[in-house]
Design a protein around this motif. Structure first.
Motif, PDB file in Angstrom:
ATOM      1  N   VAL A   7      -5.275   0.882  10.756  1.00 10.45           N
ATOM      2  CA  VAL A   7      -3.877   0.933  11.200  1.00 10.45           C
ATOM      3  C   VAL A   7      -2.921   0.911  10.020  1.00 10.45           C
ATOM      4  CG1 VAL A   7      -2.089  -0.474  12.322  1.00 10.45           C
ATOM      5  CG2 VAL A   7      -4.242  -0.040  13.489  1.00 10.45           C
ATOM      6  N   PHE A   9       1.622   0.850   9.413  1.00  8.83           N
ATOM      7  CA  PHE A   9       2.904   0.739  10.100  1.00  8.83           C
ATOM      8  C   PHE A   9       3.648   2.054   9.994  1.00  8.83           C
ATOM      9  CE2 PHE A   9       3.138  -4.136   9.465  1.00  8.83           C
ATOM     10  CZ  PHE A   9       2.237  -4.291  10.499  1.00  8.83           C
ATOM     11  N   GLU A  10       4.536   2.301  10.950  1.00  8.94           N
ATOM     12  CA  GLU A  10       5.161   3.609  11.086  1.00  8.94           C
ATOM     13  C   GLU A  10       5.948   4.059   9.863  1.00  8.94           C
ATOM     14  OE1 GLU A  10       7.850   3.434  14.389  1.00  8.94           O
ATOM     15  OE2 GLU A  10       8.226   1.325  14.060  1.00  8.94           O
ATOM     16  N   ASP A  35      -3.232  10.319  10.934  1.00 11.02           N
ATOM     17  CA  ASP A  35      -3.065  10.859  12.282  1.00 11.02           C
ATOM     18  C   ASP A  35      -3.758  12.211  12.450  1.00 11.02           C
ATOM     19  OD1 ASP A  35      -1.449   8.663  13.075  1.00 11.02           O
ATOM     20  OD2 ASP A  35       0.240   9.571  12.018  1.00 11.02           O
ATOM     21  N   LYS A  55      -4.195   5.309  11.695  1.00 11.22           N
ATOM     22  CA  LYS A  55      -3.464   5.373  12.956  1.00 11.22           C
ATOM     23  C   LYS A  55      -2.136   4.632  12.834  1.00 11.22           C
ATOM     24  CE  LYS A  55      -6.681   7.380  15.549  1.00 11.22           C
ATOM     25  NZ  LYS A  55      -6.508   8.618  16.296  1.00 11.22           N
ATOM     26  N   CYS A  56      -1.057   5.303  13.204  1.00  9.40           N
ATOM     27  CA  CYS A  56       0.280   4.705  13.124  1.00  9.40           C
ATOM     28  C   CYS A  56       0.504   3.760  14.305  1.00  9.40           C
ATOM     29  CB  CYS A  56       1.332   5.809  13.135  1.00  9.40           C
ATOM     30  SG  CYS A  56       3.019   5.191  13.169  1.00  9.40           S
ATOM     31  N   ILE A  57       1.087   2.602  14.026  1.00  9.85           N
ATOM     32  CA  ILE A  57       1.453   1.665  15.087  1.00  9.85           C
ATOM     33  C   ILE A  57       2.952   1.395  15.010  1.00  9.85           C
ATOM     34  CG2 ILE A  57       0.957  -0.394  13.693  1.00  9.85           C
ATOM     35  CD1 ILE A  57      -0.002  -1.744  16.299  1.00  9.85           C
ATOM     36  N   SER A  58       3.613   1.348  16.141  1.00 11.86           N
ATOM     37  CA  SER A  58       5.056   1.115  16.180  1.00 11.86           C
ATOM     38  C   SER A  58       5.355  -0.378  16.276  1.00 11.86           C
ATOM     39  CB  SER A  58       5.676   1.830  17.391  1.00 11.86           C
ATOM     40  OG  SER A  58       5.509   3.220  17.282  1.00 11.86           O
ATOM     41  N   PHE A  63       4.659  -4.572  20.777  1.00 14.49           N
ATOM     42  CA  PHE A  63       3.858  -5.145  19.696  1.00 14.49           C
ATOM     43  C   PHE A  63       4.166  -6.634  19.546  1.00 14.49           C
ATOM     44  CE2 PHE A  63       3.464  -6.333  15.190  1.00 14.49           C
ATOM     45  CZ  PHE A  63       2.116  -6.074  14.981  1.00 14.49           C
ATOM     46  N   PHE A 154      -7.008  -4.288  13.744  1.00 16.73           N
ATOM     47  CA  PHE A 154      -6.519  -3.147  12.971  1.00 16.73           C
ATOM     48  C   PHE A 154      -7.613  -2.454  12.163  1.00 16.73           C
ATOM     49  CE2 PHE A 154      -1.845  -4.761  12.612  1.00 16.73           C
ATOM     50  CZ  PHE A 154      -1.654  -4.430  13.949  1.00 16.73           C
TER      51      PHE A 154
END
Length: 217
Positions: A7, A9-10, A35, A55-58, A63, A154
């Motif tokens: 993971v 962060f965006e 991605d 992988k991007c997580i918002s 969250f 993550f």
């Protein structure tokens, strides 16, 4: 080929952090995808192939809610995790209602605007849970176990010692330094910026890829 998801962060991929994690983990031929698109690759001699998909997580309210729930669930098991402190209080009840919610909301809001990565987030989370004193007892253990669990979700893990007594001694001393309740020397770490450098350094050397989640294709 082995494949794993990690993971980010965006707003940022911690490239130096990822590189360090990979160096710690194993010598492999690494293909990093962001991605699904090739982001970078590194090759080592005499190695096997590993594909890493970032992988991007918002960082949003969803969250925040899940992280708050995770921390409270972790605290429920903390009484079963004993330390070397024989005089430890057995009161694990909530001391300050809403403290953890405030810690998480503040951090998520901060990182949703700033271009900072995962390592800094988990380091600050560790510090602030430990120092929030949301519960009468078990705050330091809740902090380190919550961060460890979050990292495992993550795709990372904290490499613990195989020697249980050594593990307890090493991490208990580390968490005492964070809480600011150790000796005079540790008071130098009261400033959060200096403490953050100290914590990031420790975690940087302790976080590895969670090879248990790697699938072989």
């Amino acid at each position: 080929m082995k494949k794993i998801n990690l993971v980010y962060f965006e707003k940022k991929i911690d490239q130096s952090f990822i590189d360090n994690v990979l160096t710690n983990s194993e010598n492999v031929s690494i293909f990093i995808k962001k991605d699904g698109e090739l982001f970078s690759n590194s090759k080592f001699s005499d190695s096997q192939k590993l594909e890493i998909n970032m992988k991007c997580i918002s960082l949003d309210q969803n969250f925040s809610n899940k992280l708050i729930e995770l921390i409270h669930l972790v605290h429920e098991i903390i009484p079963s995790i004993k330390t070397s402190d024989l005089a430890e209080s057995q009161d694990y009840s909530l001391q300050h209602k809403g403290k953890i919610e405030a810690v998480v909301s503040s951090l998520v809001n901060k990182f949703s605007y700033e271009n900072k990565g995962l390592l800094e987030f988990v380091s600050l989370l560790l510090i602030r849970i430990a120092r929030a004193h949301a519960w009468h007892n078990g705050n330091k253990r809740t902090a380190i176990v919550s961060v460890s669990k979050l990292l495992s979700i993550f795709g990372y893990y904290i490499k613990w010692s195989n020697n249980n007594e050594h593990y307890i001694s090493e991490w208990e001393e580390f968490m005492y330094k964070i809480s600011g309740k150790n000796d005079e020397e540790d008071k130098k770490l009261q400033n959060e910026e200096k403490l953050l450098i100290f914590v990031k350094s420790k975690l940087q050397q302790s976080i590895w890829i969670d090879i248990r989640k790697i699938s072989i294709v």
